[in-house]
Design an enzyme around this catalytic site. Structure first.
Site, short mmCIF file in Angstrom:
data_model
loop_
_atom_site.label_atom_id
_atom_site.label_comp_id
_atom_site.label_asym_id
_atom_site.label_seq_id
_atom_site.Cartn_x
_atom_site.Cartn_y
_atom_site.Cartn_z
N GLN A 1 -1.84 4.22 9.27
CA GLN A 1 -0.69 3.75 10.05
C GLN A 1 -0.65 4.47 11.40
OE1 GLN A 1 1.22 1.19 9.28
NE2 GLN A 1 2.59 1.39 11.00
N ASP B 1 -7.48 -3.29 9.22
CA ASP B 1 -6.77 -3.45 10.49
C ASP B 1 -7.66 -4.08 11.56
OD1 ASP B 1 -4.08 -2.78 10.81
OD2 ASP B 1 -4.49 -0.63 10.64
N LYS C 1 4.56 -2.95 3.75
CA LYS C 1 3.17 -3.31 3.43
C LYS C 1 2.90 -3.10 1.95
CE LYS C 1 1.53 -2.30 8.10
NZ LYS C 1 0.78 -1.44 9.02
N1 GUN Z 1 1.52 0.48 13.81
C1 GUN Z 1 2.14 -0.61 14.33
N2 GUN Z 1 1.45 -1.74 14.04
C2 GUN Z 1 0.38 -1.35 13.32
C3 GUN Z 1 -0.70 -2.05 12.71
O1 GUN Z 1 -0.84 -3.28 12.77
N3 GUN Z 1 -1.60 -1.29 12.04
C4 GUN Z 1 -1.49 0.05 11.96
N4 GUN Z 1 -2.43 0.72 11.29
N5 GUN Z 1 -0.51 0.74 12.51
C5 GUN Z 1 0.43 0.03 13.17
#
Ligand code: GUN
Length: 283
Positions: free
Chosen positions: A97, A120, A53
């Site tokens: 996350q 998100d 990311k």
């Molecule tokens: N963990 C796995 N996929 C995601 C996601 O799309 N966002 C977040 N914040 N954590 C994750």
């Protein structure tokens, strides 16, 4: 044989488009759009996701910083950090996350994020707006699924769509998005009696159950479009989806590979949401 939906290439196109938007933003406001990612603990998969990311942001001209906290961090400390980021006008997006360590109150943490910075799309306010069909910030993976269908020119209105899995992260939001686009949507889950019976009527299948190879070719309608959201690690270390690619690709007209299908779209949509948040906050 089915056409492969090359999520990696489509995501790359989108990231290039976003880089232009980010450059225009920076030119206009004198600062880059800014995302803060919070990582608690050192779960290996989460570390990889977070690095990806951050790298994607930097490449697109979005200022990204990962704040790494120890696994022993308390809920209150995390809430304090989120409070500070909420108040910082230079921070446009906040992403925590998941999964968080078990002792942390995940709901409390996600609910604390300013909905305008919730890239998100997990905040109840944004989930509610999605239900009403007017959310600015929608969850990245479902949004990536819809974007793939659009960019592959798949007709959605009037089609039968089946979603396998009912999570808040993927199943429920993608079902709402397909419904808004006028598909007839059926949501299947672990208690569904006969999965094949539903899937054999579906023109579009989104598999997001987290069960390797759950959807097989014999369950599918000829010519169906298949999106595989599953990322399952097998004992030999390989990654596989929820759809049995071998048998399904013989029935489908289009199918996403795993990896390289929906996965890369999630990050592209995170960049998109960061831009949308930054622009809305400066409007
Ligand atoms: N963990 C796995 N996929 C995601 C996601 O799309 N966002 C977040 N914040 N954590 C994750």
């Amino acid at each position: 044989m089915a056409t492969l939906i090359d999520g990696k290439a489509i995501a790359k196109d989108i990231r290039r488009e976003i880089a232009k938007e980010a450059a225009a933003f920076t030119e206009k406001y004198g600062v880059k759009p800014c995302l803060k990612v919070i990582l608690v603990g050192d779960d290996p998969a989460s570390c990889i996701y977070v690095n990806n990311k951050q790298k994607a942001c930097e490449k697109a001209g979005i200022d990204a910083e990962t704040l790494r906290l120890g696994a022993e961090t308390k809920t209150e400390e995390l809430l304090g950090l989120i409070g500070k980021l909420n108040a910082d006008k230079l921070v446009n997006g906040i992403l925590v996350q998941l999964p968080l360590p078990a002792h942390i109150d995940e709901k409390k943490v996600l609910d604390a994020i300013n909905p305008e910075k919730d890239v998100d799309g997990f905040h109840p306010m944004n989930a509610g707006k999605l239900l009403e069909g007017e959310a600015l910030l929608e969850p990245c993976t479902p949004k990536g699924c819809i974007e793939l269908l659009k960019r592959m020119n798949v007709e959605i209105a009037g089609k039968n769509a089946a979603v396998v899995g009912r999570s808040n992260l993927v199943g429920k939001p993608v079902a709402l998005m397909l419904l808004r686009l006028n598909a007839t949507v059926t949501v299947c889950h672990s208690k569904t009696k006969d999965l094949g019976d539903v899937l054999r009527r579906a023109d579009i299948v989104v598999a997001a159950a987290g069960k390797p190879g759950l959807v097989t070719g014999d369950m599918l309608k000829d010519g169906a479009v298949l999106l595989d959201v599953g990322i399952n690690r097998l004992e030999d270390g390989s990654i596989t989806g929820d759809i049995d690619f071998e048998s399904a690709s013989k029935r489908a007209s289009m199918i996403t590979p795993v990896p390289g299908g929906v996965g890369p779209m999630t990050i592209a949509m995170l960049l998109k949401n960061t831009m949308l948040a930054a622009e809305a906050q400066n409007a």
